[in-house]
Structures are given as C-alpha cells and as structure tokens.
Design a protein around this motif. Sequence first.
Motif, PDB file in Angstrom:
ATOM      1  N   VAL A 159      -9.804  -6.066  -0.440  1.00  0.00           N
ATOM      2  CA  VAL A 159      -9.876  -5.556   0.928  1.00  0.00           C
ATOM      3  C   VAL A 159     -10.916  -6.362   1.703  1.00  0.00           C
ATOM      4  O   VAL A 159     -12.023  -6.585   1.207  1.00  0.00           O
ATOM      5  N   ILE A 160     -10.558  -6.799   2.911  1.00  0.00           N
ATOM      6  CA  ILE A 160     -11.506  -7.469   3.811  1.00  0.00           C
ATOM      7  C   ILE A 160     -11.679  -6.588   5.033  1.00  0.00           C
ATOM      8  O   ILE A 160     -10.693  -6.245   5.709  1.00  0.00           O
ATOM      9  N   THR A 161     -12.905  -6.199   5.311  1.00  0.00           N
ATOM     10  CA  THR A 161     -13.184  -5.334   6.454  1.00  0.00           C
ATOM     11  C   THR A 161     -13.319  -6.168   7.732  1.00  0.00           C
ATOM     12  O   THR A 161     -13.406  -7.398   7.691  1.00  0.00           O
ATOM     13  N   LYS A 162     -13.368  -5.486   8.862  1.00  0.00           N
ATOM     14  CA  LYS A 162     -13.447  -6.173  10.158  1.00  0.00           C
ATOM     15  C   LYS A 162     -14.742  -6.943  10.325  1.00  0.00           C
ATOM     16  O   LYS A 162     -14.792  -7.921  11.076  1.00  0.00           O
ATOM     17  N   ASP A 163     -15.797  -6.542   9.617  1.00  0.00           N
ATOM     18  CA  ASP A 163     -17.058  -7.284   9.705  1.00  0.00           C
ATOM     19  C   ASP A 163     -17.150  -8.397   8.652  1.00  0.00           C
ATOM     20  O   ASP A 163     -18.213  -8.981   8.443  1.00  0.00           O
ATOM     21  N   GLY A 164     -16.041  -8.691   7.978  1.00  0.00           N
ATOM     22  CA  GLY A 164     -15.979  -9.840   7.066  1.00  0.00           C
ATOM     23  C   GLY A 164     -16.353  -9.567   5.621  1.00  0.00           C
ATOM     24  O   GLY A 164     -16.323 -10.488   4.792  1.00  0.00           O
ATOM     25  N   ARG A 165     -16.689  -8.357   5.265  1.00  0.00           N
ATOM     26  CA  ARG A 165     -17.035  -8.051   3.877  1.00  0.00           C
ATOM     27  C   ARG A 165     -15.775  -7.958   3.015  1.00  0.00           C
ATOM     28  O   ARG A 165     -14.718  -7.517   3.481  1.00  0.00           O
ATOM     29  N   GLY A 222     -15.936   4.770   6.158  1.00  0.00           N
ATOM     30  CA  GLY A 222     -16.216   4.487   7.569  1.00  0.00           C
ATOM     31  C   GLY A 222     -15.969   3.041   7.958  1.00  0.00           C
ATOM     32  O   GLY A 222     -15.855   2.728   9.149  1.00  0.00           O
ATOM     33  N   ALA A 223     -15.888   2.139   7.003  1.00  0.00           N
ATOM     34  CA  ALA A 223     -15.617   0.727   7.310  1.00  0.00           C
ATOM     35  C   ALA A 223     -14.144   0.575   7.706  1.00  0.00           C
ATOM     36  O   ALA A 223     -13.274   1.280   7.202  1.00  0.00           O
ATOM     37  N   GLU A 224     -13.876  -0.339   8.618  1.00  0.00           N
ATOM     38  CA  GLU A 224     -12.506  -0.576   9.088  1.00  0.00           C
ATOM     39  C   GLU A 224     -11.896  -1.759   8.324  1.00  0.00           C
ATOM     40  O   GLU A 224     -12.480  -2.838   8.269  1.00  0.00           O
ATOM     41  N   VAL A 225     -10.733  -1.511   7.749  1.00  0.00           N
ATOM     42  CA  VAL A 225     -10.057  -2.546   6.972  1.00  0.00           C
ATOM     43  C   VAL A 225      -9.255  -3.442   7.915  1.00  0.00           C
ATOM     44  O   VAL A 225      -8.471  -2.962   8.743  1.00  0.00           O
ATOM     45  N   PRO A 268       0.845  -1.186   0.000  1.00  0.00           N
ATOM     46  CA  PRO A 268       0.000   0.000   0.000  1.00  0.00           C
ATOM     47  C   PRO A 268       0.888   1.246   0.000  1.00  0.00           C
ATOM     48  O   PRO A 268       1.893   1.307   0.707  1.00  0.00           O
ATOM     49  N   GLN A 269       0.472   2.222  -0.800  1.00  0.00           N
ATOM     50  CA  GLN A 269       1.245   3.447  -0.889  1.00  0.00           C
ATOM     51  C   GLN A 269       0.517   4.619  -0.227  1.00  0.00           C
ATOM     52  O   GLN A 269       1.149   5.601   0.131  1.00  0.00           O
ATOM     53  N   GLY A 270      -0.782   4.490  -0.055  1.00  0.00           N
ATOM     54  CA  GLY A 270      -1.498   5.576   0.588  1.00  0.00           C
ATOM     55  C   GLY A 270      -2.993   5.310   0.655  1.00  0.00           C
ATOM     56  O   GLY A 270      -3.496   4.312   0.126  1.00  0.00           O
ATOM     57  N   LYS A 271      -3.697   6.209   1.337  1.00  0.00           N
ATOM     58  CA  LYS A 271      -5.147   6.137   1.493  1.00  0.00           C
ATOM     59  C   LYS A 271      -5.703   7.534   1.280  1.00  0.00           C
ATOM     60  O   LYS A 271      -5.154   8.518   1.785  1.00  0.00           O
ATOM     61  N   LEU A 272      -6.786   7.620   0.492  1.00  0.00           N
ATOM     62  CA  LEU A 272      -7.393   8.920   0.228  1.00  0.00           C
ATOM     63  C   LEU A 272      -8.097   9.443   1.474  1.00  0.00           C
ATOM     64  O   LEU A 272      -8.725   8.679   2.223  1.00  0.00           O
ATOM     65  N   ARG A 273      -8.024  10.745   1.658  1.00  0.00           N
ATOM     66  CA  ARG A 273      -8.656  11.372   2.811  1.00  0.00           C
ATOM     67  C   ARG A 273     -10.168  11.441   2.636  1.00  0.00           C
ATOM     68  O   ARG A 273     -10.659  11.847   1.577  1.00  0.00           O
ATOM     69  N   GLY A 274     -10.904  11.045   3.646  1.00  0.00           N
ATOM     70  CA  GLY A 274     -12.358  11.212   3.665  1.00  0.00           C
ATOM     71  C   GLY A 274     -13.136  10.191   2.858  1.00  0.00           C
ATOM     72  O   GLY A 274     -14.370  10.188   2.893  1.00  0.00           O
ATOM     73  N   VAL A 275     -12.478   9.329   2.105  1.00  0.00           N
ATOM     74  CA  VAL A 275     -13.167   8.295   1.323  1.00  0.00           C
ATOM     75  C   VAL A 275     -12.480   6.958   1.563  1.00  0.00           C
ATOM     76  O   VAL A 275     -11.309   6.895   1.969  1.00  0.00           O
ATOM     77  N   GLY A 276     -13.187   5.863   1.320  1.00  0.00           N
ATOM     78  CA  GLY A 276     -12.612   4.543   1.519  1.00  0.00           C
ATOM     79  C   GLY A 276     -11.878   4.062   0.297  1.00  0.00           C
ATOM     80  O   GLY A 276     -12.441   3.318  -0.530  1.00  0.00           O
ATOM     81  N   VAL A 277     -10.623   4.460   0.127  1.00  0.00           N
ATOM     82  CA  VAL A 277      -9.793   4.032  -1.002  1.00  0.00           C
ATOM     83  C   VAL A 277      -8.358   3.823  -0.515  1.00  0.00           C
ATOM     84  O   VAL A 277      -7.732   4.756   0.007  1.00  0.00           O
ATOM     85  N   TRP A 278      -7.865   2.616  -0.700  1.00  0.00           N
ATOM     86  CA  TRP A 278      -6.456   2.315  -0.545  1.00  0.00           C
ATOM     87  C   TRP A 278      -5.862   2.138  -1.946  1.00  0.00           C
ATOM     88  O   TRP A 278      -6.510   1.618  -2.846  1.00  0.00           O
TER      89      TRP A 278
END
Length: 224
Positions: free
Chosen positions: A174-180, A204-207, A151-161
């Motif tokens: 990407v797998i989030t903490k809730d399994g998605r 807002g989802a946690e990776v 990973p090189q970075g993450k966009l501010r305010g949006v869910g993008v790695w």
Amino acid sequence: MDVKQVFDSLARQEQPPIAVDVSQAIAAGHAMRRRQRAAVAGISAVAVAAALVAWTVHPWSGQRDIVAVAAPVPTAPAVPSATATPRPTYKGFASLKKKFPPKGKIASVPPLLMWVSDAPSKNELFLCESGPNGGSCSGFPPLAAKEFARPQGKLRGVGVWFGVAKDDVHGVTVITKDGRKFPGSLTRGVAAGLGLWAVEYPSGAEVRTIVVTGARGETLQRIA
C-alpha cells in the motif's frame, strides 16, 4: 699360592690339628660371594626403582611440571522444540468456518484469518475473513486474464485492506498519499491458483495506490 695351599698351611699350624675339607671350604666361599653379589644386586635394583619414582614425582629442577587437565567436552547447543505458531481465535470464527467450510487451507494473514469457500452462485467463490471486528464472507468472480489481484474489502475503523491474488503474485504494498509504503502479508496457494493478502497501514492515512509485484519484485499491477 692358591686357596687350597693356604688352607693346608693353616691346617698344619693349628694345635691341636683338625681335619679341614678344603673343597667344601672353597664351595662355601663361592656360595658366600654369590649371596653377597645377589644382595648387592637387589639393593641396587631397589635403589634404581626408588630413584625412578623420585624422578617421576619430583623431576629435576630444569623440567617443567606437567599437569594433566581434563578439557571440558563441548555439548551441542540445545535445540528449541519445533512448535506451530498459534493462530488467534476471534469471536464467531468457529461458527463462520462451519457455515462456510474452507475450500483449501486457512491462511493466517495478520491481522486476519482468511479462507476461500464455495459459493451458491455458479463461477463464484466466497472469500471469508475473521478478525478483531468479527467475520464475514463475500462472493467474488474469477480474476480476469490480465488481473493479478483484487481488493475484496476494508475493515471498519482500522487501516486494513484485504483481497485475493493469483499465485503469480509475491507481494502487495500500500502506498499512501503522503508517499509512505506499507508491505502486506500474503499467503499463496490457499485454494487452486489463488492466494490471499492483507495490508495494515496507520488508521486515518489515505491510500493512493496498491502495488502488486511478482517474484523478482517487478510491478504486475497497480490498483488505484
């Protein structure tokens, strides 16, 4: 009694007697019969032709009417013209590209435009990205031997790695903490042996994990 004897008898009975040329009379009779036969033959030919025409136009009652219908010739379906998918144009993209020229091709990795550029530091490259939040370039060292992606970075305010990957990589998820699970976009061969990737997921989802996979779907690397 033949025809000549009949004419001779008639000639003797006529008063006053007249001279009759029997040979001419016989020839005239033959000619008259030939004309009658020709007329009959002509009438018969006309009648036969008329009958044929009548049969062609009006066949007998047991014959079905044959109607010739012109079948429509199928036409090839219209082929849509091949046009390139337009890339989005973000603010500052042109100036960033001019300052950091692409070393290879520009990859459209939604929602970003990304490319690799030379860095002033030795053994380092710049990863440049242009997107809805603007654009930037940041340096990164070469991937290690057992490292397939980074990973090189993450966009501010949006869910993008987003990041870089070796050409052995065929998928980034990407797998989030809730399994998605959210599969990303990947463009291989952007620069020599390098590809670029980006993954969108709900804001807002946690990776929890980024899973890097190969050509057969096998897991090559897990990035926590």
